[in-house]
Design a protein around this motif. Structure first.
Motif, PDB file in Angstrom:
ATOM      1  N   LEU A 192       0.842  -1.202   0.000  1.00 23.99           N
ATOM      2  CA  LEU A 192       0.000   0.000   0.000  1.00 23.99           C
ATOM      3  C   LEU A 192       0.875   1.248   0.000  1.00 23.99           C
ATOM      4  O   LEU A 192       0.570   2.239  -0.659  1.00 23.99           O
ATOM      5  N   ALA A 193       1.979   1.172   0.751  1.00 20.31           N
ATOM      6  CA  ALA A 193       2.900   2.305   0.753  1.00 20.31           C
ATOM      7  C   ALA A 193       3.468   2.510  -0.651  1.00 20.31           C
ATOM      8  O   ALA A 193       3.599   3.640  -1.122  1.00 20.31           O
ATOM      9  N   ALA A 194       3.745   1.393  -1.328  1.00 19.58           N
ATOM     10  CA  ALA A 194       4.329   1.473  -2.663  1.00 19.58           C
ATOM     11  C   ALA A 194       3.378   2.171  -3.635  1.00 19.58           C
ATOM     12  O   ALA A 194       3.810   2.819  -4.589  1.00 19.58           O
ATOM     13  N   VAL A 195       2.067   2.033  -3.428  1.00 21.97           N
ATOM     14  CA  VAL A 195       1.119   2.713  -4.314  1.00 21.97           C
ATOM     15  C   VAL A 195       0.649   4.030  -3.703  1.00 21.97           C
ATOM     16  O   VAL A 195      -0.323   4.637  -4.168  1.00 21.97           O
ATOM     17  N   GLY A 196       1.323   4.444  -2.613  1.00 20.26           N
ATOM     18  CA  GLY A 196       1.042   5.761  -2.039  1.00 20.26           C
ATOM     19  C   GLY A 196      -0.201   5.817  -1.181  1.00 20.26           C
ATOM     20  O   GLY A 196      -0.819   6.875  -1.030  1.00 20.26           O
ATOM     21  N   LEU A 197      -0.613   4.677  -0.632  1.00 21.40           N
ATOM     22  CA  LEU A 197      -1.860   4.675   0.135  1.00 21.40           C
ATOM     23  C   LEU A 197      -1.662   4.162   1.553  1.00 21.40           C
ATOM     24  O   LEU A 197      -2.575   3.593   2.154  1.00 21.40           O
ATOM     25  N   ALA A 198      -0.451   4.391   2.096  1.00 23.05           N
ATOM     26  CA  ALA A 198      -0.181   3.903   3.453  1.00 23.05           C
ATOM     27  C   ALA A 198      -1.208   4.455   4.432  1.00 23.05           C
ATOM     28  O   ALA A 198      -1.634   3.767   5.367  1.00 23.05           O
ATOM     29  N   ASP A 199      -1.622   5.692   4.194  1.00 22.66           N
ATOM     30  CA  ASP A 199      -2.544   6.314   5.154  1.00 22.66           C
ATOM     31  C   ASP A 199      -4.008   5.909   4.934  1.00 22.66           C
ATOM     32  O   ASP A 199      -4.888   6.338   5.656  1.00 22.66           O
ATOM     33  N   ARG A 200      -4.256   5.081   3.921  1.00 22.02           N
ATOM     34  CA  ARG A 200      -5.637   4.671   3.648  1.00 22.02           C
ATOM     35  C   ARG A 200      -5.857   3.189   3.978  1.00 22.02           C
ATOM     36  O   ARG A 200      -6.862   2.595   3.596  1.00 22.02           O
ATOM     37  N   ALA A 201      -4.904   2.606   4.709  1.00 24.95           N
ATOM     38  CA  ALA A 201      -4.927   1.152   4.925  1.00 24.95           C
ATOM     39  C   ALA A 201      -6.234   0.681   5.553  1.00 24.95           C
ATOM     40  O   ALA A 201      -6.734  -0.392   5.242  1.00 24.95           O
ATOM     41  N   ASP A 202      -6.796   1.492   6.442  1.00 24.77           N
ATOM     42  CA  ASP A 202      -7.975   1.030   7.168  1.00 24.77           C
ATOM     43  C   ASP A 202      -9.278   1.573   6.600  1.00 24.77           C
ATOM     44  O   ASP A 202     -10.326   1.505   7.234  1.00 24.77           O
ATOM     45  N   PHE A 203      -9.204   2.120   5.378  1.00 25.03           N
ATOM     46  CA  PHE A 203     -10.414   2.635   4.747  1.00 25.03           C
ATOM     47  C   PHE A 203     -11.111   1.513   3.986  1.00 25.03           C
ATOM     48  O   PHE A 203     -10.471   0.629   3.427  1.00 25.03           O
ATOM     49  N   LYS A 204     -12.435   1.606   3.992  1.00 21.70           N
ATOM     50  CA  LYS A 204     -13.206   0.683   3.156  1.00 21.70           C
ATOM     51  C   LYS A 204     -13.191   1.220   1.718  1.00 21.70           C
ATOM     52  O   LYS A 204     -13.065   2.430   1.498  1.00 21.70           O
ATOM     53  N   PRO A 205     -13.321   0.340   0.739  1.00 19.65           N
ATOM     54  CA  PRO A 205     -13.296   0.789  -0.657  1.00 19.65           C
ATOM     55  C   PRO A 205     -14.256   1.942  -0.939  1.00 19.65           C
ATOM     56  O   PRO A 205     -13.937   2.857  -1.700  1.00 19.65           O
ATOM     57  N   THR A 206     -15.453   1.900  -0.283  1.00 23.91           N
ATOM     58  CA  THR A 206     -16.419   2.954  -0.584  1.00 23.91           C
ATOM     59  C   THR A 206     -15.945   4.313  -0.109  1.00 23.91           C
ATOM     60  O   THR A 206     -16.475   5.331  -0.519  1.00 23.91           O
ATOM     61  N   GLN A 207     -14.922   4.311   0.778  1.00 23.45           N
ATOM     62  CA  GLN A 207     -14.427   5.599   1.279  1.00 23.45           C
ATOM     63  C   GLN A 207     -13.267   6.116   0.432  1.00 23.45           C
ATOM     64  O   GLN A 207     -12.706   7.150   0.739  1.00 23.45           O
ATOM     65  N   LEU A 208     -12.925   5.354  -0.611  1.00 26.42           N
ATOM     66  CA  LEU A 208     -11.788   5.734  -1.452  1.00 26.42           C
ATOM     67  C   LEU A 208     -12.283   6.201  -2.811  1.00 26.42           C
ATOM     68  O   LEU A 208     -13.346   5.783  -3.277  1.00 26.42           O
ATOM     69  N   SER A 209     -11.486   7.057  -3.458  1.00 29.08           N
ATOM     70  CA  SER A 209     -11.826   7.468  -4.822  1.00 29.08           C
ATOM     71  C   SER A 209     -11.538   6.296  -5.758  1.00 29.08           C
ATOM     72  O   SER A 209     -10.876   5.328  -5.392  1.00 29.08           O
ATOM     73  N   GLY A 210     -12.029   6.413  -6.983  1.00 25.41           N
ATOM     74  CA  GLY A 210     -11.808   5.349  -7.957  1.00 25.41           C
ATOM     75  C   GLY A 210     -10.332   5.077  -8.169  1.00 25.41           C
ATOM     76  O   GLY A 210      -9.892   3.934  -8.221  1.00 25.41           O
ATOM     77  N   GLY A 211      -9.555   6.159  -8.264  1.00 25.97           N
ATOM     78  CA  GLY A 211      -8.127   5.999  -8.514  1.00 25.97           C
ATOM     79  C   GLY A 211      -7.452   5.299  -7.351  1.00 25.97           C
ATOM     80  O   GLY A 211      -6.603   4.418  -7.535  1.00 25.97           O
ATOM     81  N   GLN A 212      -7.874   5.669  -6.144  1.00 26.83           N
ATOM     82  CA  GLN A 212      -7.286   5.023  -4.963  1.00 26.83           C
ATOM     83  C   GLN A 212      -7.679   3.547  -4.928  1.00 26.83           C
ATOM     84  O   GLN A 212      -6.870   2.680  -4.594  1.00 26.83           O
ATOM     85  N   GLN A 213      -8.910   3.292  -5.303  1.00 28.31           N
ATOM     86  CA  GLN A 213      -9.352   1.893  -5.306  1.00 28.31           C
ATOM     87  C   GLN A 213      -8.504   1.079  -6.272  1.00 28.31           C
ATOM     88  O   GLN A 213      -8.095  -0.046  -5.982  1.00 28.31           O
ATOM     89  N   GLN A 214      -8.251   1.660  -7.450  1.00 15.19           N
ATOM     90  CA  GLN A 214      -7.491   0.901  -8.432  1.00 15.19           C
ATOM     91  C   GLN A 214      -6.054   0.683  -7.955  1.00 15.19           C
ATOM     92  O   GLN A 214      -5.467  -0.375  -8.200  1.00 15.19           O
ATOM     93  N   ARG A 215      -5.542   1.625  -7.224  1.00 20.29           N
ATOM     94  CA  ARG A 215      -4.173   1.453  -6.703  1.00 20.29           C
ATOM     95  C   ARG A 215      -4.148   0.351  -5.637  1.00 20.29           C
ATOM     96  O   ARG A 215      -3.210  -0.439  -5.550  1.00 20.29           O
ATOM     97  N   VAL A 216      -5.230   0.288  -4.832  1.00 21.10           N
ATOM     98  CA  VAL A 216      -5.325  -0.813  -3.868  1.00 21.10           C
ATOM     99  C   VAL A 216      -5.389  -2.142  -4.621  1.00 21.10           C
ATOM    100  O   VAL A 216      -4.745  -3.132  -4.249  1.00 21.10           O
ATOM    101  N   ALA A 217      -6.151  -2.141  -5.722  1.00 26.58           N
ATOM    102  CA  ALA A 217      -6.283  -3.370  -6.503  1.00 26.58           C
ATOM    103  C   ALA A 217      -4.924  -3.807  -7.044  1.00 26.58           C
ATOM    104  O   ALA A 217      -4.601  -4.997  -7.082  1.00 26.58           O
TER     105      ALA A 217
END
Lengths: 286, 457, 276
Positions: A166-191
């Motif tokens: 998650l850190a590698a895709v720049g989302l270390a601070d979103r680790a505990d977010f549910k997908p619905t709380q993320l933007s589309g781009g963030q979701q795709q980075r999690v994917a």
């Protein structure tokens, strides 16, 4: 083009390639059709031979042949309905080929049982157009679940790996977010993190930015570019992002009406397309 | 006439007891005490409360060669026959004889003089209504005398009747009985029939066990219903035709027939196969099986509403079918089906009332009994209130969960692409209609269709 | 008399539910005496429906009132109410089947039925709610159990014994008072209770003796009356307390029926004897 670290397949005594295939690979290389620095005895990581796929009576893939070499980034272009997504989905058997062969690391996959298919899929990651994150899990859990359930890693190991990816895709601070709380781009980075955390040999991208609002596309492409340039991951990317194809691809494959119409180094395909349809398509996009 | 013989033996035994107790020779009894019982007068219970109107039933047999012209019954001090009415029945075998008489109450005694002597061999029954046992309760023995051929003889003591002192609840009811406002309230025919305060009070106390049994049955049944429902939902979406067929038959037969019939089959059918199960347990089984069919359909719909992409994502990670189902699909299904499952739970809870038709002592059974005793509908209204105590909060829960799901689905998921103008317009329409939906709190079908269309683009 | 076999029991139940208004084979005679021509003091009474005596009963109480194979409401009470209606210059109609325990409230509330003639025993409790006609038949109770079982009122008065009854009947009350240790199971209809004994779900049932004998003879050969309970209770016709004129008219009609031998005819038809 930045230097690439090509992963070598460790096979000392290569099984004999069919004479004609060896000849064709050599030919491809000579013609500049592939970026791969051909080493005698090295095998393609993905080998698609005479692949046909039909839905009901409609033939959507027609005798597709494609070799992807370890560490290569192959971008597949083509108009809608040309069969590029279907080809991609055949590689991890989300679609069962109607005829032909697909070999991954020299292992025929088209004749496998369900259990073997599940094993093979660990090594072939996929990123979907609609992200397909698991909505009931947090970003971190999305990245962990494959590791714990499939790779049987411990929860701690999986969590460490998840946080790293998650850190590698720049989302270390979103680790505990549910997908619905993320933007589309963030979701795709999690994917992407979810797929990478499985450490697959090949990573497939099926129009990863097509469902995104334009302003969110860039972040995802940056992650993919970073992955291509720094991880040595073998990637097959179906996309409409020409800029990405030109900059990042080792090789561009153009598909039309179920056929592979043209392929080669990006400069060659973009600047000197041999096929009229390729030229027309690139013209319409640019 | 087995019982008559038995009763005679009892009478004989009693007579012998009398002989030994008094240790004195007595003339042969011409009127043998058969039994004395009291009608339970505890509202909604089965106790005989002292100090409150009830009915004493006394039976005796006139022995051969005798005639009885008068009977006096005596209860312990504190009992009263004042204001009572007496019904006299004399039978020869099963044939009723015309007997009339006059009852003269006098404190804790009552004397019944017959207009014509009760002939030998008769069974004499005295039903004395609106009499009271001693307020402090206790074991009450009916003693007394009778007149035969002009002479007075002592009656053998009856078996004691167990009575109890007044209960606090009954005191409350008695207090209500005396209140003028209660009287005024009850004088309204509707209020008196449906909402009689005294009966509401007794109903709440006496229906409680039935209510708990209802809850117990459905709460115990539901985990099994969920497990069975899940099983059949999986069978129904299985790739094996035979498993699908089994599930379809199971679900359709259970959903397609009245629960009433299923109850009858289970309650009457199983004992026929020599399978004897406790009634309450049987009730749990019937409810579990019935609900499982509805839940199977709910789960199947829920599972199939999960987008294909979820399966593909799980597959692409190398998960097998079981892992996919239990880690990915079912957890999402659960959230989606909670409102429908809760609704089904509410239905199942109410459906337990049908178990009263086979004698399970649930809520409706208790209210039916109370209504029978009182000829008043209030116990059913009280039962309704008991049902609402459970169902109203659940209905509220369903509303909240539905709202949460609607909100998260509105905010979540991939947004539609904005490639074409059409899609853009549709998107705006969706957002507007969603806002409207929030305002009027009711989904509009066209908006939903547009939303689908937009997502498909 | 048509028999009610176990085989067509469900059909009968179904018919009972489906039947909307079971008209009796009304007297062919035109109503000669209308309300106007009746001259007695108690002549004025109200009816739910002009010219019709509307009955309500639980129609699963053979031989008093039940629905036969053809779906017609028949029975002793049916013939009797036809005779009464005839004497009063009325026709009679039956409301659809209604649970026994709802009959008294229905008559008390009024508006739906004029009378309930339903094998109903005159009791002090019921008299507090409704009026009763003069008694028209004597009856007793009986304990029904599986044939050959050694059960009686003593052995049934024990923990764990399940004794069924029809809700709100004399039998219901009898169990409460005489079998305090047994579990009483009040049910809506007699057939369900007897089925339950037949299958082993319940141990016994307490029910009006004529009904018990009839049901055993017609449908439940595996059951028997294990004990007769001499109660000497008397059936009466329930009428609303607000309708004393109707009560008087019915009593007059009953007296006339007793006098002219109609009652004996009906008894003979249904019980094969007039000594009942």
């Amino acid at each position: 083009m930045p230097a690439k670290h090509h992963r070598r397949v460790a096979i000392d005594v290569p099984p004999a390639l069919p004479a004609d295939e060896a000849a064709r690979i050599a030919y491809d290389h000579d013609q500049g059709l592939t970026s791969h620095h051909f080493t005698p005895g090295e095998h393609p990581i993905v080998r698609i031979e005479h692949l046909n796929k039909s839905f009901d009576d409609t033939l959507v893939l027609k005798d597709v042949n494609l070799n992807v070499w370890p560490g290569e980034v192959v971008v597949v272009l083509g108009p809608s309905g040309s069969g590029k997504s279907t080809m991609l989905r055949c590689i991890n058997l989300l679609e069962r080929p109607s005829a032909g062969h697909i070999l991954i690391e020299d292992e025929e996959i088209t004749n496998k049982s369900t259990a073997e298919v599940n094993r093979l899929r660990r090594d072939v990651g996929m990123v979907f157009q609609q992200f397909n994150l698991f909505p009931h899990l947090t970003a971190k859990e999305n990245v962990m679940i494959g590791q714990t359930k499939v790779l049987k890693k411990s929860k701690e190991e999986a969590e460490a790996e998840a946080l790293k990816q998650l850190a590698a895709v720049g989302l270390a601070d979103r680790a505990d977010f549910k997908p619905t709380q993320l933007s589309g781009g963030q979701q795709q980075r999690v994917a992407i993190a979810r797929a990478v955390a499985m450490h697959p040999n090949v990573l497939l991208f099926d129009e990863p930015t097509s469902a995104l609002d334009p302003e969110l596309v860039r972040g995802v492409l940056d992650v993919m570019r970073d992955l291509a340039e720094n991880s040595g991951m073998t990637m097959i990317v179906v996309t409409h992002e020409m800029g990405f194809a030109r900059d990042v691809a080792d090789r561009v494959v153009f598909m039309e009406d179920g056929y592979v119409v043209e392929q080669g180094l990006p400069e060659k395909v973009f600047d000197h397309p041999e096929n009229a349809r390729t030229a027309e398509f690139l013209g319409s996009i640019n | 006439m087995q019982h008559r013989r038995g009763a005679l033996l009892v009478a004989l035994a009693l007579a012998l007891t009398g002989v030994f107790a008094t240790a004195a020779p007595q003339p042969a009894q011409a009127l043998t005490t058969e039994k004395a019982t009291a009608r339970p007068n505890e509202d909604g219970g089965d106790g005989v409360i002292g100090g409150m109107d009830t009915r004493l039933t006394w039976e005796g047999t006139v022995e051969p060669g005798e005639e009885v012209t008068s009977v006096t019954l005596t209860l312990p001090e504190g009992a009263t026959f004042d204001g009572s009415t007496t019904r006299i029945t004399a039978l020869e075998g099963l044939t009723r004889m015309d007997v009339t008489g006059e009852a003269v109450p006098s404190g804790s005694s009552i004397t019944v003089n017959f207009d014509q002597a009760i002939p030998e061999g008769s069974l004499l029954r005295l039903e004395i209504t609106n009499m009271q046992f001693p307020a402090e309760g206790g074991e009450c023995v009916v003693s007394g005398t009778y007149e035969s051929a002009g002479a007075t003889h002592g009656l053998a003591d009856s078996a004691p009747i167990a009575t109890i002192a007044n209960t606090p609840l009954q005191s409350l009811v008695n207090w209500l009985d005396e209140q003028p406002w209660v009287e005024a309230w009850n004088s309204n025919q509707f209020l008196g029939m449906f909402l009689k305060p005294q009966l509401l009070v007794t109903s709440f106390s006496s229906l409680a066990p039935g209510w708990l049994l209802c809850l117990g049955i459905v709460v115990a049944a539901y985990p099994f219903a969920i497990a069975l429902g899940l099983l059949f939902a999986m069978l129904k979406i299985s790739k094996w035709r035979i498993l699908r067929a089994i599930a379809v038959v199971y679900i359709n037969v259970l959903r397609g027939t009245p629960l009433f019939l299923q109850i009858y089959i289970m309650f009457f059918g199983l004992p026929m196969l020599n399978i004897n199960i406790d009634n309450n347990l049987l009730g749990i089984i019937v409810m579990a099986i019935n609900s499982s069919a509805y839940l199977a359909e709910i789960f199947r719909a829920g599972i199939q509403s999960i987008p294909q992409g979820q399966y593909e994502a799980a597959s692409s990670l190398g998960m097998n079918y079981v892992q996919t189902m239990f880690s990915i699909i079912l957890p999402q299904t659960v959230r989606r089906v909670i409102p429908t499952v809760t609704s089904d739970f509410i239905t199942a809870f109410k459906d337990t009332s049908l178990l009263s038709s086979v004698g399970v002592m649930e809520l409706m059974m208790f209210s039916k009994n109370l209504t029978t005793v009182t000829g008043n509908i209030t116990p059913y209204v009280a039962a309704g209130i008991f049902y609402l105590i459970v169902t109203l909060p659940l209905i509220k829960v369903v509303g909240i969960v539905e709202e949460n799901i609607a909100r998260s689905e509105r905010g979540g998921g991939p947004r539609p692409k904005r490639r074409a103008d059409v899609a853009d317009n549709a998107d705006e329409l969706v957002e507007k209609s969603v806002e409207k939906d929030v305002e009027k709190d009711a989904p509009s079908a066209p908006a939903a269709q547009i939303k689908e269309a937009a997502n498909a683009c | 008399m048509s028999s009610m076999t176990r085989r067509n029991f469900f059909a009968t139940i179904g018919a009972a539910g489906a039947l909307a208004l079971a008209g009796c084979n009304g007297s062919g005679q035109p109503a000669e005496s209308t309300d106007d021509t009746q001259t007695t003091d108690e002549a004025s009474y109200t009816l739910v429906k002009e010219g019709v005596l509307t009955n309500v009963a639980e129609l699963g109480f053979a031989p008093f009132e039940y629905i036969d194979d053809e779906g017609t409401t028949v029975g002793f009470d049916v013939d009797l109410s036809n005779a009464i209606a005839e004497k009063m210059g009325l026709t009679c109609e039956w409301l659809p089947n209604q649970a026994f325990d709802t009959l008294v409230p229905t008559i008390k509330q009024g508006g739906k039925a004029d009378i309930s003639i339903a094998g109903m025993t005159i009791s002090d409790e019921r008299l507090e709610q409704v009026d009763f006609s003069d008694p028209y038949l004597n009856s007793n109770q009986g304990i029904v159990a599986a044939a050959g079982s050694d059960l009686n009122s003593e052995s049934l008065n024990a923990e764990g014994m399940q004794v069924a009854c029809q809700t709100g009947t004399t039998g219901d009350e009898w169990i409460s008072e005489n079998l305090p240790n047994a579990t009483k199971v009040p049910l809506a209809d007699v057939t369900a209770a007897l089925m339950g004994i037949s299958t082993g779900l319940y141990n016994a049932m307490v029910i009006d003796l004529p009904v018990a004998q009839n049901m055993i003879a017609e449908s439940f050969s595996d059951l028997e009356v294990v004990e007769e309970i001499p109660t000497g209770e008397q059936y009466g016709i329930a009428v609303s307390k607000d309708n004393p004129g109707l009560l008087a008219a019915i009593n007059d009609a009953l007296a006339a029926i007793e006098e002219d031998g109609t009652m004996d005819e009906i008894k003979q038809k249904w019980f094969g004897t007039t000594e009942i």
